[in-house]
Design a protein around this motif. Structure first.
Motif, PDB file in Angstrom:
ATOM      1  N   TRP A  63       0.871  -1.166   0.000  1.00  0.00           N
ATOM      2  CA  TRP A  63       0.000   0.000   0.000  1.00  0.00           C
ATOM      3  C   TRP A  63       0.906   1.213   0.000  1.00  0.00           C
ATOM      4  O   TRP A  63       1.599   1.465   0.975  1.00  0.00           O
ATOM      5  CB  TRP A  63      -0.863  -0.064   1.271  1.00  0.00           C
ATOM      6  CG  TRP A  63      -1.953   0.942   1.347  1.00  0.00           C
ATOM      7  CD1 TRP A  63      -2.389   1.763   0.372  1.00  0.00           C
ATOM      8  CD2 TRP A  63      -2.763   1.196   2.474  1.00  0.00           C
ATOM      9  NE1 TRP A  63      -3.410   2.522   0.814  1.00  0.00           N
ATOM     10  CE2 TRP A  63      -3.690   2.192   2.108  1.00  0.00           C
ATOM     11  CE3 TRP A  63      -2.827   0.685   3.766  1.00  0.00           C
ATOM     12  CZ2 TRP A  63      -4.635   2.688   2.971  1.00  0.00           C
ATOM     13  CZ3 TRP A  63      -3.775   1.179   4.628  1.00  0.00           C
ATOM     14  CH2 TRP A  63      -4.668   2.162   4.227  1.00  0.00           C
ATOM     15  N   HIS A  69      -6.716  -4.695  -2.456  1.00  0.00           N
ATOM     16  CA  HIS A  69      -8.166  -4.653  -2.535  1.00  0.00           C
ATOM     17  C   HIS A  69      -8.809  -5.446  -1.414  1.00  0.00           C
ATOM     18  O   HIS A  69      -9.873  -5.081  -0.911  1.00  0.00           O
ATOM     19  CB  HIS A  69      -8.632  -5.160  -3.900  1.00  0.00           C
ATOM     20  CG  HIS A  69      -8.386  -4.169  -4.985  1.00  0.00           C
ATOM     21  ND1 HIS A  69      -8.118  -4.534  -6.281  1.00  0.00           N
ATOM     22  CD2 HIS A  69      -8.348  -2.831  -4.978  1.00  0.00           C
ATOM     23  CE1 HIS A  69      -7.945  -3.458  -7.014  1.00  0.00           C
ATOM     24  NE2 HIS A  69      -8.079  -2.406  -6.242  1.00  0.00           N
ATOM     25  N   MET A 120      -8.843  -3.221   1.481  1.00  0.00           N
ATOM     26  CA  MET A 120      -9.921  -2.243   1.360  1.00  0.00           C
ATOM     27  C   MET A 120     -11.264  -2.853   1.732  1.00  0.00           C
ATOM     28  O   MET A 120     -12.114  -2.202   2.345  1.00  0.00           O
ATOM     29  CB  MET A 120      -9.999  -1.703  -0.067  1.00  0.00           C
ATOM     30  CG  MET A 120      -8.844  -0.835  -0.450  1.00  0.00           C
ATOM     31  SD  MET A 120      -8.749   0.555   0.642  1.00  0.00           S
ATOM     32  CE  MET A 120      -7.004   0.598   0.876  1.00  0.00           C
ATOM     33  N   CYS A 129     -13.658  -1.618   4.683  1.00  0.00           N
ATOM     34  CA  CYS A 129     -15.052  -1.274   4.414  1.00  0.00           C
ATOM     35  C   CYS A 129     -15.975  -2.051   5.328  1.00  0.00           C
ATOM     36  O   CYS A 129     -16.962  -1.506   5.833  1.00  0.00           O
ATOM     37  CB  CYS A 129     -15.360  -1.567   2.953  1.00  0.00           C
ATOM     38  SG  CYS A 129     -17.020  -1.181   2.517  1.00  0.00           S
ATOM     39  N   MET A 177     -17.737   0.678  -0.772  1.00  0.00           N
ATOM     40  CA  MET A 177     -16.521   0.337  -1.508  1.00  0.00           C
ATOM     41  C   MET A 177     -16.309   1.283  -2.680  1.00  0.00           C
ATOM     42  O   MET A 177     -15.187   1.697  -2.956  1.00  0.00           O
ATOM     43  CB  MET A 177     -16.593  -1.109  -2.016  1.00  0.00           C
ATOM     44  CG  MET A 177     -16.203  -2.113  -0.994  1.00  0.00           C
ATOM     45  SD  MET A 177     -15.731  -3.650  -1.703  1.00  0.00           S
ATOM     46  CE  MET A 177     -17.294  -4.254  -2.234  1.00  0.00           C
ATOM     47  N   MET A 216     -15.088   4.615  -1.323  1.00  0.00           N
ATOM     48  CA  MET A 216     -13.724   4.640  -0.824  1.00  0.00           C
ATOM     49  C   MET A 216     -12.722   4.839  -1.933  1.00  0.00           C
ATOM     50  O   MET A 216     -11.599   5.270  -1.694  1.00  0.00           O
ATOM     51  CB  MET A 216     -13.410   3.345  -0.067  1.00  0.00           C
ATOM     52  CG  MET A 216     -13.682   3.481   1.404  1.00  0.00           C
ATOM     53  SD  MET A 216     -13.634   1.923   2.225  1.00  0.00           S
ATOM     54  CE  MET A 216     -11.990   1.445   1.877  1.00  0.00           C
ATOM     55  N   PHE A 231      -7.172   5.764  -0.482  1.00  0.00           N
ATOM     56  CA  PHE A 231      -7.724   4.431  -0.584  1.00  0.00           C
ATOM     57  C   PHE A 231      -8.013   4.098  -2.041  1.00  0.00           C
ATOM     58  O   PHE A 231      -7.957   4.955  -2.898  1.00  0.00           O
ATOM     59  CB  PHE A 231      -9.019   4.341   0.225  1.00  0.00           C
ATOM     60  CG  PHE A 231      -8.840   4.588   1.680  1.00  0.00           C
ATOM     61  CD1 PHE A 231      -8.905   5.860   2.195  1.00  0.00           C
ATOM     62  CD2 PHE A 231      -8.581   3.543   2.537  1.00  0.00           C
ATOM     63  CE1 PHE A 231      -8.725   6.096   3.531  1.00  0.00           C
ATOM     64  CE2 PHE A 231      -8.413   3.762   3.880  1.00  0.00           C
ATOM     65  CZ  PHE A 231      -8.485   5.046   4.382  1.00  0.00           C
ATOM     66  N   SER A 232      -8.345   2.850  -2.287  1.00  0.00           N
ATOM     67  CA  SER A 232      -8.739   2.468  -3.642  1.00  0.00           C
ATOM     68  C   SER A 232      -9.998   1.633  -3.547  1.00  0.00           C
ATOM     69  O   SER A 232     -10.285   1.050  -2.519  1.00  0.00           O
ATOM     70  CB  SER A 232      -7.636   1.686  -4.337  1.00  0.00           C
ATOM     71  OG  SER A 232      -7.668   0.348  -3.929  1.00  0.00           O
ATOM     72  N   SER A 233     -10.757   1.593  -4.635  1.00  0.00           N
ATOM     73  CA  SER A 233     -12.044   0.916  -4.578  1.00  0.00           C
ATOM     74  C   SER A 233     -11.844  -0.549  -4.907  1.00  0.00           C
ATOM     75  O   SER A 233     -11.329  -0.895  -5.962  1.00  0.00           O
ATOM     76  CB  SER A 233     -13.036   1.546  -5.536  1.00  0.00           C
ATOM     77  OG  SER A 233     -12.608   1.392  -6.842  1.00  0.00           O
TER      78      SER A 233
END
Lengths: 78, 241
Positions: free
Chosen positions: B7, B24, B27, B31, B95, B98, B104-106
Motif C-alpha cells: 500500500w 483490494h 480495502m 469497508c 466500496m 472509498m 484508498f482504492s475501490s
C-alpha cells in the motif's frame, strides 16, 4: 516491419472499436433522455418516477457499452 | 501495474502487506469494519425519532425496502430479503465511495470482487428457485407455455445461458464502471504529466468534473446492482412463465 504493422493494426482495431461503442451508447442514452424529457414535459407530477426509470434504462445501456470497452481493452493487451 | 501486495502512501512510503492480503482485500476489510461501525455502534435503535446519522441511513434503508425489494419480490419475500439487499447495497456503496478518497482504492475495481458479489446473486437465484419450486419446477420455469416443441428445444439452452449471463453482466457492469472512472481520471491527470505545466490547469479542471461524475456513478451503480439482483432473484422465486 511486419511486426510493427501488425502492432499498429491491433491498436487501430481496438481504439476504433472503442469509439464506435461510444457512438452506440450515446445514441441509445440520448433517445432515452428524449423520451424522459417529453414525459416530464407532459406530466410534471410524474417527474420522480420518470427520472428513476430513465436512470435504470441508462445504466443498462451503459453496461453493454462497458462490456465492449472491456473487450477492446483485452484486444489492446494481446 | 502496481504491486498488489503493498500500500503506497505519498509521504510515509510503501507499507508491505502480508501474502494473504492484497490491497483490494485490505480495502474490503476496512469497508466491512466501517459498516460494522456505522450500523452497529453509531446507529441508534432505541426508538423515538431518528436523528443525524441514523436518519440518513434510515432513508437509504427504507428506499431499498420500498423501492427495490417489495416491488420486485412481493410483500413477504421482499421484507425477508431486505437485510440481504441492504448489505449488498451498502457494501458496494461504501466500496465505491472509498475509491474516491485520496489514499484508498475501490475494491470493486477488481473483477474478482465483483464476480464474488454477482455469484452471491447467482447462488440465490438457483438456490431460491429450487427451494421454492423444487428442482423440476425450477427447470420447468425456463419453458414458456403455449410454445410448440421444436422451438422449445432451441429455447431451453438459450434460457439456461441467459441464467448465467445475467450475473455475468452484473459483474462486468460494476467492474467496468469503477475501473473506467479511475482510468479516465488517471489519463486526464497524465496529460499534465506529459505536456508540462501549461496543460495542468485544464487537466485538473476536467479531472475534477469527471470526479464529480464518479460520485454520482458510485451511488447509481450500487443502486443498479441491488435493483437487478432483486429483479433476478424475484423472477426465480416467483416464475410467471
Amino acid at each position: 516491419m511486419e511486426h510493427a504493422a501488425s502492432q499498429g493494426l491491433i491498436i487501430l482495431g481496438a481504439t476504433i472499436g472503442a469509439g464506435l461503442v461510444a457512438i452506440g451508447a450515446g445514441i441509445g442514452i440520448g433517445q432515452i433522455g428524449r423520451g424522459a424529457m417529453e414525459g416530464i414535459a407532459r406530466q410534471p407530477d410524474a417527474t420522480a418516477k420518470i427520472q428513476t426509470a430513465m436512470l435504470i434504462a441508462a445504466a443498462l445501456i451503459e453496461g453493454i457499452a462497458l462490456f465492449s470497452e472491456v473487450i477492446c481493452l483485452l484486444g489492446l493487451n494481446k | 501495474m502496481a504491486n498488489p501486495h503493498e500500500w503506497s502512501l505519498p509521504f510515509i512510503g510503501k507499507i508491505p502487506l502480508p501474502p494473504f492480503l492484497s490491497l483490494h482485500a485490505l480495502m474490503m476489510v476496512i469497508c466491512a469494519l466501517l459498516l460494522l461501525l456505522v450500523f452497529g455502534v453509531l446507529y441508534r435503535k432505541d426508538g423515538g425519532t431518528p436523528r443525524g446519522l441514523t436518519n440518513a441511513m434510515e432513508i437509504l434503508i427504507l428506499f431499498v425496502r420500498d423501492q427495490i425489494a417489495v416491488p420486485n419480490m412481493g410483500e413477504s419475500d421482499g421484507k425477508r430479503f431486505t437485510p440481504l439487499l441492504c448489505s449488498l447495497f451498502f457494501f458496494i456503496l461504501f466500496m465505491n465511495a472509498m475509491g474516491l478518497i485520496p489514499l484508498f482504492s475501490s475494491a470493486t475495481g477488481n473483477i474478482n470482487v465483483t464476480a464474488a458479489l454477482a455469484s452471491l446473486t447467482l447462488v440465490l437465484m438457483i438456490g431460491g428457485g429450487i427451494y421454492r419450486n423444487g428442482p423440476i419446477g425450477f427447470l420447468k420455469s425456463f419453458l414458456p407455455h403455449g410454445v410448440p416443441w421444436p422451438i422449445l428445444v432451441i429455447l431451453f439452452p438459450i434460457e439456461i445461458v441467459g441464467l448465467f449471463i445475467k450475473p455475468f453482466a452484473l459483474t462486468i457492469r460494476l467492474f467496468a464502471n469503477m475501473m473506467g472512472g479511475h482510468v479516465v481520471i488517471f489519463s486526464l491527470l497524465g496529460l499534465a504529466v506529459t505536456f508540462g505545466l501549461k496543460a495542468a490547469l485544464p487537466a485538473v479542471a476536467m479531472a475534477t468534473g469527471i470526479y464529480l461524475l464518479e460520485i454520482l456513478v458510485a451511488f447509481l451503480q450500487a443502486f443498479i446492482f441491488t435493483l437487478l439482483s432483486a429483479m433476478f432473484i424475484g423472477s426465480c422465486l416467483h416464475p410467471s412463465h
